[in-house]
Scaffold this motif. Structure first.
Motif, PDB file in Angstrom:
ATOM      1  N   TYR A  31       0.841  -1.186   0.000  1.00 20.47           N
ATOM      2  CA  TYR A  31       0.000   0.000   0.000  1.00 20.47           C
ATOM      3  C   TYR A  31       0.881   1.242   0.000  1.00 20.47           C
ATOM      4  O   TYR A  31       1.883   1.293   0.717  1.00 20.47           O
ATOM      5  CB  TYR A  31      -0.903   0.023   1.244  1.00 20.47           C
ATOM      6  CG  TYR A  31      -1.913  -1.089   1.278  1.00 20.47           C
ATOM      7  CD1 TYR A  31      -1.578  -2.351   1.745  1.00 20.47           C
ATOM      8  CD2 TYR A  31      -3.218  -0.880   0.839  1.00 20.47           C
ATOM      9  CE1 TYR A  31      -2.499  -3.379   1.778  1.00 20.47           C
ATOM     10  CE2 TYR A  31      -4.149  -1.897   0.869  1.00 20.47           C
ATOM     11  CZ  TYR A  31      -3.785  -3.136   1.336  1.00 20.47           C
ATOM     12  OH  TYR A  31      -4.706  -4.151   1.363  1.00 20.47           O
ATOM     13  N   TYR A  33       0.940   5.689  -0.123  1.00 14.48           N
ATOM     14  CA  TYR A  33       0.157   6.846   0.277  1.00 14.48           C
ATOM     15  C   TYR A  33       0.910   8.140  -0.028  1.00 14.48           C
ATOM     16  O   TYR A  33       2.142   8.167  -0.054  1.00 14.48           O
ATOM     17  CB  TYR A  33      -0.103   6.822   1.798  1.00 14.48           C
ATOM     18  CG  TYR A  33      -0.541   5.487   2.334  1.00 14.48           C
ATOM     19  CD1 TYR A  33       0.396   4.514   2.674  1.00 14.48           C
ATOM     20  CD2 TYR A  33      -1.896   5.188   2.498  1.00 14.48           C
ATOM     21  CE1 TYR A  33       0.003   3.283   3.165  1.00 14.48           C
ATOM     22  CE2 TYR A  33      -2.295   3.964   2.990  1.00 14.48           C
ATOM     23  CZ  TYR A  33      -1.342   3.019   3.324  1.00 14.48           C
ATOM     24  OH  TYR A  33      -1.733   1.798   3.812  1.00 14.48           O
ATOM     25  N   TYR A  35       0.732  12.069   1.612  1.00 14.88           N
ATOM     26  CA  TYR A  35       0.231  13.004   2.597  1.00 14.88           C
ATOM     27  C   TYR A  35       0.887  14.355   2.331  1.00 14.88           C
ATOM     28  O   TYR A  35       1.958  14.427   1.723  1.00 14.88           O
ATOM     29  CB  TYR A  35       0.603  12.566   4.021  1.00 14.88           C
ATOM     30  CG  TYR A  35      -0.212  11.427   4.571  1.00 14.88           C
ATOM     31  CD1 TYR A  35       0.048  10.110   4.195  1.00 14.88           C
ATOM     32  CD2 TYR A  35      -1.233  11.665   5.479  1.00 14.88           C
ATOM     33  CE1 TYR A  35      -0.694   9.062   4.708  1.00 14.88           C
ATOM     34  CE2 TYR A  35      -1.983  10.623   6.003  1.00 14.88           C
ATOM     35  CZ  TYR A  35      -1.710   9.327   5.608  1.00 14.88           C
ATOM     36  OH  TYR A  35      -2.455   8.295   6.118  1.00 14.88           O
ATOM     37  N   PHE A  45      -4.059  13.628   4.784  1.00 19.12           N
ATOM     38  CA  PHE A  45      -4.080  12.523   3.834  1.00 19.12           C
ATOM     39  C   PHE A  45      -4.515  13.017   2.456  1.00 19.12           C
ATOM     40  O   PHE A  45      -5.469  13.800   2.328  1.00 19.12           O
ATOM     41  CB  PHE A  45      -5.048  11.459   4.340  1.00 19.12           C
ATOM     42  CG  PHE A  45      -5.382  10.382   3.351  1.00 19.12           C
ATOM     43  CD1 PHE A  45      -6.627  10.348   2.743  1.00 19.12           C
ATOM     44  CD2 PHE A  45      -4.464   9.405   3.031  1.00 19.12           C
ATOM     45  CE1 PHE A  45      -6.956   9.351   1.843  1.00 19.12           C
ATOM     46  CE2 PHE A  45      -4.784   8.397   2.129  1.00 19.12           C
ATOM     47  CZ  PHE A  45      -6.025   8.379   1.535  1.00 19.12           C
ATOM     48  N   GLU A  56      -8.385   4.965  -1.910  1.00 16.96           N
ATOM     49  CA  GLU A  56      -9.072   5.994  -1.136  1.00 16.96           C
ATOM     50  C   GLU A  56      -8.439   7.341  -1.456  1.00 16.96           C
ATOM     51  O   GLU A  56      -7.240   7.422  -1.710  1.00 16.96           O
ATOM     52  CB  GLU A  56      -8.929   5.703   0.366  1.00 16.96           C
ATOM     53  CG  GLU A  56      -9.747   6.592   1.275  1.00 16.96           C
ATOM     54  CD  GLU A  56      -9.572   6.239   2.750  1.00 16.96           C
ATOM     55  OE1 GLU A  56      -8.895   5.241   3.055  1.00 16.96           O
ATOM     56  OE2 GLU A  56     -10.117   6.967   3.597  1.00 16.96           O
ATOM     57  N   GLY A  97       0.526  -3.782   4.906  1.00 16.58           N
ATOM     58  CA  GLY A  97      -0.863  -4.221   4.809  1.00 16.58           C
ATOM     59  C   GLY A  97      -1.641  -3.816   6.032  1.00 16.58           C
ATOM     60  O   GLY A  97      -2.243  -2.751   6.070  1.00 16.58           O
ATOM     61  N   ILE A  99      -3.097  -2.308   9.288  1.00 17.32           N
ATOM     62  CA  ILE A  99      -2.867  -0.989   9.877  1.00 17.32           C
ATOM     63  C   ILE A  99      -1.976  -1.083  11.102  1.00 17.32           C
ATOM     64  O   ILE A  99      -1.196  -0.175  11.390  1.00 17.32           O
ATOM     65  CB  ILE A  99      -4.205  -0.326  10.246  1.00 17.32           C
ATOM     66  CG1 ILE A  99      -5.030  -0.066   8.989  1.00 17.32           C
ATOM     67  CG2 ILE A  99      -3.980   0.983  10.982  1.00 17.32           C
ATOM     68  CD1 ILE A  99      -6.402   0.513   9.284  1.00 17.32           C
ATOM     69  N   TYR A 103       2.603   2.925   9.152  1.00 21.64           N
ATOM     70  CA  TYR A 103       3.084   3.310   7.838  1.00 21.64           C
ATOM     71  C   TYR A 103       4.515   3.823   7.972  1.00 21.64           C
ATOM     72  O   TYR A 103       4.837   4.519   8.927  1.00 21.64           O
ATOM     73  CB  TYR A 103       2.217   4.404   7.239  1.00 21.64           C
ATOM     74  CG  TYR A 103       0.751   4.030   7.085  1.00 21.64           C
ATOM     75  CD1 TYR A 103       0.296   2.736   7.202  1.00 21.64           C
ATOM     76  CD2 TYR A 103      -0.189   5.022   6.808  1.00 21.64           C
ATOM     77  CE1 TYR A 103      -1.042   2.420   7.068  1.00 21.64           C
ATOM     78  CE2 TYR A 103      -1.531   4.720   6.666  1.00 21.64           C
ATOM     79  CZ  TYR A 103      -1.946   3.418   6.808  1.00 21.64           C
ATOM     80  OH  TYR A 103      -3.267   3.104   6.674  1.00 21.64           O
TER      81      TYR A 103
ATOM     82  N   VAL B  96      -8.335   3.382  11.194  1.00 21.39           N
ATOM     83  CA  VAL B  96      -9.575   2.645  11.407  1.00 21.39           C
ATOM     84  C   VAL B  96      -9.787   1.648  10.294  1.00 21.39           C
ATOM     85  O   VAL B  96      -9.593   1.974   9.124  1.00 21.39           O
ATOM     86  CB  VAL B  96     -10.776   3.614  11.461  1.00 21.39           C
ATOM     87  CG1 VAL B  96     -12.082   2.845  11.574  1.00 21.39           C
ATOM     88  CG2 VAL B  96     -10.639   4.570  12.630  1.00 21.39           C
ATOM     89  N   GLY B  97     -10.218   0.450  10.644  1.00 20.80           N
ATOM     90  CA  GLY B  97     -10.703  -0.501   9.653  1.00 20.80           C
ATOM     91  C   GLY B  97      -9.627  -1.278   8.944  1.00 20.80           C
ATOM     92  O   GLY B  97      -8.692  -1.777   9.552  1.00 20.80           O
ATOM     93  N   GLN B  98      -9.751  -1.354   7.634  1.00 19.01           N
ATOM     94  CA  GLN B  98      -8.948  -2.258   6.836  1.00 19.01           C
ATOM     95  C   GLN B  98      -7.598  -1.652   6.467  1.00 19.01           C
ATOM     96  O   GLN B  98      -7.353  -0.471   6.642  1.00 19.01           O
ATOM     97  CB  GLN B  98      -9.701  -2.620   5.547  1.00 19.01           C
ATOM     98  CG  GLN B  98     -11.057  -3.224   5.771  1.00 19.01           C
ATOM     99  CD  GLN B  98     -10.969  -4.503   6.566  1.00 19.01           C
ATOM    100  OE1 GLN B  98     -10.119  -5.352   6.310  1.00 19.01           O
ATOM    101  NE2 GLN B  98     -11.829  -4.645   7.554  1.00 19.01           N
ATOM    102  N   ALA B  99      -6.763  -2.485   5.922  1.00 25.89           N
ATOM    103  CA  ALA B  99      -5.474  -2.012   5.427  1.00 25.89           C
ATOM    104  C   ALA B  99      -5.699  -0.983   4.331  1.00 25.89           C
ATOM    105  O   ALA B  99      -6.667  -1.058   3.574  1.00 25.89           O
ATOM    106  CB  ALA B  99      -4.687  -3.190   4.876  1.00 25.89           C
ATOM    107  N   GLY B 100      -4.807  -0.031   4.285  1.00 24.95           N
ATOM    108  CA  GLY B 100      -4.840   0.946   3.213  1.00 24.95           C
ATOM    109  C   GLY B 100      -5.680   2.157   3.491  1.00 24.95           C
ATOM    110  O   GLY B 100      -5.715   3.080   2.685  1.00 24.95           O
ATOM    111  N   THR B 101      -6.372   2.190   4.620  1.00 26.89           N
ATOM    112  CA  THR B 101      -7.157   3.386   4.916  1.00 26.89           C
ATOM    113  C   THR B 101      -6.260   4.483   5.479  1.00 26.89           C
ATOM    114  O   THR B 101      -5.179   4.218   5.976  1.00 26.89           O
ATOM    115  CB  THR B 101      -8.287   3.094   5.905  1.00 26.89           C
ATOM    116  OG1 THR B 101      -7.725   2.568   7.102  1.00 26.89           O
ATOM    117  CG2 THR B 101      -9.274   2.105   5.316  1.00 26.89           C
ATOM    118  N   ALA B 102      -6.753   5.700   5.402  1.00 25.68           N
ATOM    119  CA  ALA B 102      -5.938   6.844   5.798  1.00 25.68           C
ATOM    120  C   ALA B 102      -5.721   6.873   7.298  1.00 25.68           C
ATOM    121  O   ALA B 102      -6.620   6.572   8.074  1.00 25.68           O
ATOM    122  CB  ALA B 102      -6.627   8.120   5.365  1.00 25.68           C
TER     123      ALA B 102
END
Lengths: 114, 115
Positions: A31, A33, A35, A45, A56, A97, A99, A103, B96-102
């Protein structure tokens, strides 16, 4: 220890010009990102990317922004027509992967739009 | 919507002393994670410590520990035996929640450690 590498460290561009910020995520991360941090303000983000597509994005990430993974190692953020308010520090991050593992962030690119 | 609030813009501490940085958050989810990141003058964001919401035990990493109060939605960072190298901006973040969320970040607390 593996690192996320960002280039350049500082870029100055004229208003209206296109810029591409580059990142090399950690090789086994899935993943990616972007920011941004406007000077003295909080980290915001922009977008997350997985399996070659955006997973997202925030309200900040409008049509002037785009991301791409042009090859197996690079991850880029393009700003099509820069504005003065795009001046900020831009951070790339990657994660394996879940959370829980957090990161890993790069050192950032300071973008100055004049 | 998720929010993270850090109410202390700046703090200062003497070397070898203990300091606590505050963070409160809001989420309606049950599955979430909390983090403290350090941003020294070099600007790189460094993960300091993490906490899983479903674990009651407070996380500890050497001189860094957290006080996680789930009911109060509070997640403070305690730095023991402060060192000059701890001088940095500290950000509290919520995932919060799944992988890859901010990750949602607070506004940060600038910590200055003096000799």
């Amino acid at each position: 220890e593996p690192e996320v590498t960002q280039t350049p460290s500082h870029q100055v561009t004229q208003m209206g010009q296109e810029v591409i910020l580059r990142c090399v995520p950690i090789s086994n991360h899935l993943y990616f990102y972007w920011y941004r941090q406007i000077l003295g303000q909080k980290v915001e983000f922009l977008v997350s990317f997985y399996n070659n597509e955006i997973s997202e994005k925030s309200e900040i990430f409008d049509d002037q922004f785009s991301v791409e993974r042009p090859d197996g190692s690079n991850f880029t953020l393009k700003i099509r027509s820069t504005k003065l308010e795009d001046s900020a520090m831009y951070f790339c991050a990657s994660s394996v992967g879940l959370i829980f593992y957090g990161y890993t962030f790069g050192s950032g690119t300071r973008l100055t739009v004049v | 919507a998720q929010t993270v609030t850090q109410s202390q813009p700046e703090m200062s501490v003497q070397e070898a002393e203990t300091v606590t940085l505050s963070c409160t958050y809001d989420t309606s989810e049950n599955n979430y994670y909390l983090f403290w990141y350090k941003q020294p003058p070099s600007r790189q964001m460094i993960l300091v410590i993490r906490q899983e919401a479903y674990k009651q035990q407070n996380a500890t990493e050497n001189r860094f520990s957290v006080n996680f109060q789930k009911a109060a939605k509070s997640f403070s960072l305690k730095i023991s035996d402060s060192q000059l190298g701890d001088t940095a901006m500290y950000f509290c973040a919520l995932g919060v929640g799944q992988a890859g969320t901010a990750l949602i970040f607070g506004k940060g607390t600038t910590l200055s450690v003096s000799s």
